[in-house]
Design an enzyme around this catalytic site. Structure first.
Site, short mmCIF file in Angstrom:
data_model
loop_
_atom_site.label_atom_id
_atom_site.label_comp_id
_atom_site.label_asym_id
_atom_site.label_seq_id
_atom_site.Cartn_x
_atom_site.Cartn_y
_atom_site.Cartn_z
N ASP A 153 -20.24 -5.39 -32.88
CA ASP A 153 -21.13 -4.80 -33.89
C ASP A 153 -21.86 -5.91 -34.66
O ASP A 153 -22.70 -5.63 -35.52
CB ASP A 153 -20.37 -3.84 -34.83
CG ASP A 153 -19.24 -4.49 -35.59
OD1 ASP A 153 -18.97 -5.69 -35.37
OD2 ASP A 153 -18.61 -3.79 -36.41
N SER A 154 -21.58 -7.17 -34.31
CA SER A 154 -22.41 -8.29 -34.79
C SER A 154 -23.86 -8.09 -34.38
O SER A 154 -24.76 -8.75 -34.91
CB SER A 154 -21.88 -9.62 -34.26
OG SER A 154 -21.72 -9.57 -32.86
N ASP B 76 -17.19 -2.70 -29.67
CA ASP B 76 -16.69 -2.49 -31.03
C ASP B 76 -16.90 -1.05 -31.47
O ASP B 76 -17.98 -0.47 -31.26
CB ASP B 76 -17.48 -3.38 -32.01
CG ASP B 76 -16.77 -4.67 -32.33
OD1 ASP B 76 -15.53 -4.72 -32.24
OD2 ASP B 76 -17.47 -5.65 -32.66
N LYS C 29 -12.74 -1.96 -29.38
CA LYS C 29 -12.10 -2.88 -30.33
C LYS C 29 -12.20 -2.28 -31.73
O LYS C 29 -13.27 -1.76 -32.09
CB LYS C 29 -12.76 -4.27 -30.29
CG LYS C 29 -12.19 -5.23 -31.34
CD LYS C 29 -12.53 -6.68 -31.05
CE LYS C 29 -13.91 -7.12 -31.46
NZ LYS C 29 -14.20 -6.95 -32.91
N GLU D 264 -11.07 -2.97 -36.00
CA GLU D 264 -10.63 -3.97 -36.98
C GLU D 264 -9.49 -3.39 -37.83
O GLU D 264 -9.49 -2.21 -38.17
CB GLU D 264 -11.80 -4.35 -37.89
CG GLU D 264 -12.92 -5.05 -37.14
CD GLU D 264 -14.07 -5.49 -38.04
OE1 GLU D 264 -13.93 -5.41 -39.28
OE2 GLU D 264 -15.10 -5.90 -37.49
N GLU E 91 -9.68 -13.71 -36.19
CA GLU E 91 -10.93 -14.29 -36.69
C GLU E 91 -10.72 -14.97 -38.04
O GLU E 91 -10.09 -14.41 -38.95
CB GLU E 91 -12.01 -13.19 -36.83
CG GLU E 91 -13.31 -13.76 -37.42
CD GLU E 91 -14.53 -12.87 -37.25
OE1 GLU E 91 -14.43 -11.81 -36.61
OE2 GLU E 91 -15.60 -13.27 -37.76
O1 KIV Z 1 -18.83 -8.23 -33.60
C1 KIV Z 1 -18.48 -9.24 -32.96
O2 KIV Z 1 -19.30 -9.90 -32.30
C2 KIV Z 1 -17.06 -9.62 -33.01
C3 KIV Z 1 -16.66 -10.94 -32.43
C4 KIV Z 1 -17.39 -12.07 -32.96
C5 KIV Z 1 -15.20 -11.12 -32.40
O3 KIV Z 1 -16.28 -8.88 -33.48
#
Ligand code: KIV
Length: 270
Positions: free
Chosen positions: A46-47, A85, A115, A117, A184
């Protein structure tokens, strides 16, 4: 190259003689195709809220957007394991909506796993996802979706009690059935302690060399993200400069009318 999956990933404990896992982010088909075969895991992070959409954080990324990017990336992969994510508030409200949203990421987004958090607080939700056959990767330490609660993007686990609570989070994730855990923004002593303690592989970002694998945002280590140069990123290329110089060369040839030439053009009879 055979398709990498959750079973093969689970076996990657460096202390037991495995090679470290290599993971990168990708958000589109072009980059997915370029990295496939070179890495074990591709994360549609989600970056993308920051890297693709230009937001200051990941909080406004929507489920539909994650599905869209995941599907684009899936088309470019043959061997890498694809994890996506779950965006902010797509799994925190209740277990039922978390299952429904995770299911959409696998069925419509064509991802192999999701994924999420958090640790202890999301462990019951993860248990249910795993029970219904949705593989889950965990993520503890600096969890960007909690940026406001954490008071910014700061290294976590600076005090003994903070370290203990991150260790408890990682154990809760392992008990809930995750197949790997992203660590992280934590000190290397803590990532080592967690890596030694849990049986599933740990994948670090800003967590030092003792994890069972590493992940970085592709645009960061390619040197494409000129606004973001944190300590934990090593630039393996300078593609921002390369891109700007190629665009400059193109613009100058168009303006001088030296591009396109004959070889770039079509004729009625050719
Ligand atoms: O959103 C993302 O790119 C991430 C990674 C950097 C671990 O969660």
């Amino acid at each position: 190259m055979a398709q990498i999956n959750t079973l093969s990933i689970r076996k990657h404990k460096v202390a037991q003689g495995s090679d470290p896992l290599v993971a990168v982010t990708a958000y589109d088909y072009t980059f997915a195709k370029l990295v496939d075969g070179l890495v074990d895991i591709v994360l549609v992070g989600d970056s993308l809220g920051m890297v693709v959409q230009g937001h200051p954080n990941t909080l406004s990324v929507k489920l539909e957007e994650m599905i869209y990017h995941s599907r684009c990336v899936a088309k470019g992969l043959k061997s890498a394991h694809l994890v996506v994510d779950m965006p902010f508030m797509s799994y925190q409200i209740n277990i039922e909506s978390a299952l429904k949203n995770a299911g959409r990421l696998l069925s419509e987004g064509e991802a192999h796993a999701v994924k999420v958090e958090g640790g202890v607080t999301v462990s019951r939700t993860i248990t249910r996802m795993v029970e219904v056959g949705i593989p889950v990767m965990g993520h503890v330490g600096l969890t960007p979706q909690s940026v406001h609660a954490l008071g910014g993007y700061r290294v976590q686990g600076k005090t003994a009690s903070a370290r203990e609570s991150i260790i408890q989070d990682a154990i809760a994730l392992e008990d809930a059935g995750v197949y790997a855990i992203v660590l992280e923004g934590i000190p290397i002593e803590l990532s080592q302690a967690i890596t030694d303690r849990v049986k599933v592989p740990t994948i670090g970002i800003g967590a030092g060399p003792h994890c069972d694998g590493q992940i970085l945002v592709l645009q960061d280590f390619l040197g494409l993200n000129i606004d973001f140069q944190p300590k934990f990123v090593k630039k393996f290329a300078e593609l921002a400069e390369e891109t700007r110089s190629a665009v400059n060369a193109y613009a100058s040839e168009v303006r001088k009318k030296s591009f396109p030439e004959k070889e770039h053009s079509f004729h009625v009879n050719s």
